[in-house]
Design an enzyme around this catalytic site. Structure first.
Site, short mmCIF file in Angstrom:
data_model
loop_
_atom_site.label_atom_id
_atom_site.label_comp_id
_atom_site.label_asym_id
_atom_site.label_seq_id
_atom_site.Cartn_x
_atom_site.Cartn_y
_atom_site.Cartn_z
N LYS A 151 0.87 -1.18 0.00
CA LYS A 151 0.00 0.00 0.00
C LYS A 151 0.89 1.22 0.00
O LYS A 151 1.95 1.17 0.64
CB LYS A 151 -0.92 -0.01 1.22
N LYS A 199 -12.58 -5.26 6.96
CA LYS A 199 -13.11 -3.95 6.61
C LYS A 199 -14.25 -4.00 5.60
O LYS A 199 -14.90 -2.99 5.35
CB LYS A 199 -11.97 -3.08 6.02
N HIS A 227 -8.50 -12.86 -7.38
CA HIS A 227 -9.05 -11.71 -6.66
C HIS A 227 -10.47 -11.49 -7.17
O HIS A 227 -10.73 -11.67 -8.35
CB HIS A 227 -8.17 -10.48 -6.92
N LYS A 263 1.85 -9.83 -3.09
CA LYS A 263 0.66 -9.84 -3.95
C LYS A 263 0.42 -8.46 -4.54
O LYS A 263 0.48 -7.46 -3.81
CB LYS A 263 -0.56 -10.26 -3.12
N ASP A 308 -1.92 -5.44 -5.99
CA ASP A 308 -3.30 -5.06 -5.70
C ASP A 308 -4.16 -5.23 -6.96
O ASP A 308 -3.65 -5.38 -8.07
CB ASP A 308 -3.37 -3.65 -5.11
N GLU A 309 -5.47 -5.21 -6.76
CA GLU A 309 -6.36 -5.56 -7.87
C GLU A 309 -6.30 -4.57 -9.02
O GLU A 309 -6.60 -4.92 -10.17
CB GLU A 309 -7.81 -5.70 -7.37
O1 RUB Z 1 -6.26 -4.92 -0.88
C1 RUB Z 1 -6.93 -5.68 -0.24
C2 RUB Z 1 -6.80 -5.76 1.23
O2 RUB Z 1 -5.98 -4.72 1.76
P1 RUB Z 1 -5.90 -4.50 3.34
O3 RUB Z 1 -5.26 -5.73 3.92
O4 RUB Z 1 -5.05 -3.26 3.50
O5 RUB Z 1 -7.29 -4.25 3.83
C3 RUB Z 1 -7.84 -6.62 -0.98
O6 RUB Z 1 -8.07 -6.08 -2.26
C4 RUB Z 1 -9.16 -6.86 -0.30
O7 RUB Z 1 -8.91 -7.80 0.70
C5 RUB Z 1 -10.20 -7.43 -1.21
O8 RUB Z 1 -11.33 -7.83 -0.50
P2 RUB Z 1 -11.80 -9.35 -0.39
O9 RUB Z 1 -10.64 -10.14 0.15
O10 RUB Z 1 -12.96 -9.31 0.55
O11 RUB Z 1 -12.17 -9.78 -1.76
MG MG Z 2 -6.77 -4.89 -2.84
#
Ligand code: RUB
Ligand code: MG
Length: 414
Positions: A150, A309, A268, A176, A178-179
């Site tokens: 992040k 979250k 993801h 990993k 991010d999306e």
């Molecule tokens: O980037 C993150 C988590 O970041 P952080 O750990 O800072 O919250 C993922 O994209 C989410 O988990 C996706 O959501 P889900 O897993 O529910 O699909």
């Molecule tokens: Mg993410």
């Protein structure tokens, strides 16, 4: 011969082993009985329409049957011959297609599917599933861990790879993407792949542990295939795909290519909530997870059992389904992610068990002493849990964990 929508309701029908059975929750439109709405669901999702039809001799009846109505729940049986073998978009154009918008219902939710062997056997299923833990990392007794740098996007290639290195040497297994990080000017895909795998090798030398990288190949299908080939050529073990935004067709094509290289797929699920967040309508995460398993993802985000979250539905039930029997298909490793930090781990793992991947972004990089300290804290909490010790006890020996617990306690973030 002719067919009308009434032909699609038969409460005496008993589904065969060959039928795909779907459970829907429906809210019929004003003035429409449940029976009338339920028969229209079976009709529109198989071979019927709003008008009565004439059928001649050259016709194979691929009609679905609503065979059970229980309050607002209806069950519909689809003949296996309705479905093209191995074509997931075609399956979803039936069971989650036009019916999602039909005026006969105010809302309709596809809750669950029972997949017959005749349908399942046409799909590859996962190559590894939860055996990635042992096959890639040589780990059998603990959850594997992942971290997403992040800020999500904007880090340079060097900075992004350095975050990976710090996390790996701190004890995390997987870096990993991010999306929404793919191939942007600030961090191009090919550079990121090369630099990250180089630092991965350094981290492996330093720690003596196997490390790996979930690089996001999401793009148009041809580009995804090129990226899969590139990851294999550079010595990666995984590719990550944003399976909902890329689409099932793209995923299925990627799955064919990863088979050739022996690569695992991290799925993801960004945008899943457009289908599953409103409880009365859409497609449940449970069904999206079922479809993901058939299409062959090895790891899938399934939420945090309400601890993180993001809005969640039935993480534990979905994880149980992903681990359960599906006519011999390989299982899927659930990924718990989204707002997690070390203090939440005991409750999380109590709920999910340890055959999971635990992913922390902010819960590592938001550590007051930085990424490496955050990674040490996570690993310490994981190891303590597996050893049956309280994380507060582990925090007495591991100051990084003590700092994390001091900062975040056991609170759920928003
Ligand atoms: O980037 C993150 C988590 O970041 P952080 O750990 O800072 O919250 C993922 O994209 C989410 O988990 C996706 O959501 P889900 O897993 O529910 O699909
Ligand atoms: Mg993410």
């Amino acid at each position: 011969m002719g067919i009308t929508y009434e032909d699609f309701l038969d409460l005496d029908y008993e589904p065969t082993d060959e039928d795909l059975v779907c459970t829907f929750r429906i809210d019929p439109a004003t003035g429409m009985s449940t029976e009338a709405a339920a028969s229209r669901v079976a009709s529109e999702s198989s071979n019927g329409t709003w008008a009565a039809l004439q059928t001649g001799a050259d016709f194979t009846d691929m009609g679905a049957t609503t065979f059970d109505i229980d309050g607002d729940l209806i069950r519909v049986a689809y003949p296996a011959g309705l479905f093209e073998p191995g074509n997931m978009p075609q399956v979803l154009s039936c069971i989650a297609g036009n019916i999602m918008g039909m005026k006969a219902v105010d809302t309709i939710r596809l809750l669950d599917c029972e997949w017959p062997e005749s349908v399942v056997s046409a799909y590859p299923g996962p190559l590894y599933g939860s055996s990635v833990r042992e096959e890639i990392f040589g780990v059998t007794d603990r959850p594997i861990t992942a971290t997403v740098p992040k800020p999500k996007v904007g880090l340079s290639t060097a900075a992004h790879a350095q975050v990976g290195y710090d996390a790996w040497v701190g004890g995390v297994d997987l870096l990993k993407d991010d999306e929404n990080l793919t191939d942007q000017a600030f961090n191009p895909f090919s550079d990121r792949l090369t630099e990250s795998l180089s630092l991965r090798d350094d981290a492996e030398d330093e720690t003596g542990e196997k490390k790996s990288y979930l690089i996001n190949v999401t793009a148009d299908t041809q580009t995804m295939l090129d990226r899969v080939d590139e990851v294999a050529a550079q010595g990666g073990e995984y590719v990550m795909v944003d399976i909902i935004t890329a689409g099932w067709a793209g995923l299925q094509t990627v799955r064919e290519r990863t088979e050739k290289h022996g690569l695992a797929i991290h799925a993801h699920r960004a945008m899943h909530a457009a289908f599953d967040r409103l409880p009365a309508h859409g497609v449940s995460m449970r069904v999206l997870a079922q479809v993901s398993r058939l299409c062959g993802v090895d790891q899938l985000h399934t939420g945090t059992a309400g601890l993180g979250k993001l809005a969640n539905e039935d993480t534990v039930g979905i994880n149980e389904w992903l681990a359960g029997d599906l006519h011999g298909a390989t299982d899927v490793l659930p990924v718990a992610s989204g707002g997690l930090h070390p203090g939440l781990l005991p409750d999380l793992l109590d709920a999910t068990g340890t055959n999971v991947c635990v992913q922390l972004g902010g819960g590592i990089h938001g550590h007051p002493d930085g990424t490496r300290a955050g990674a040490v804290a996570l690993r310490s909490a994981i190891d303590a849990y597996v050893e049956g010790r309280a994380i507060t006890e582990a925090a007495e020996e591991t100051p990084e964990l003590a700092v994390a617990l001091d900062k975040w306690g056991t609170e759920t973030p928003r």
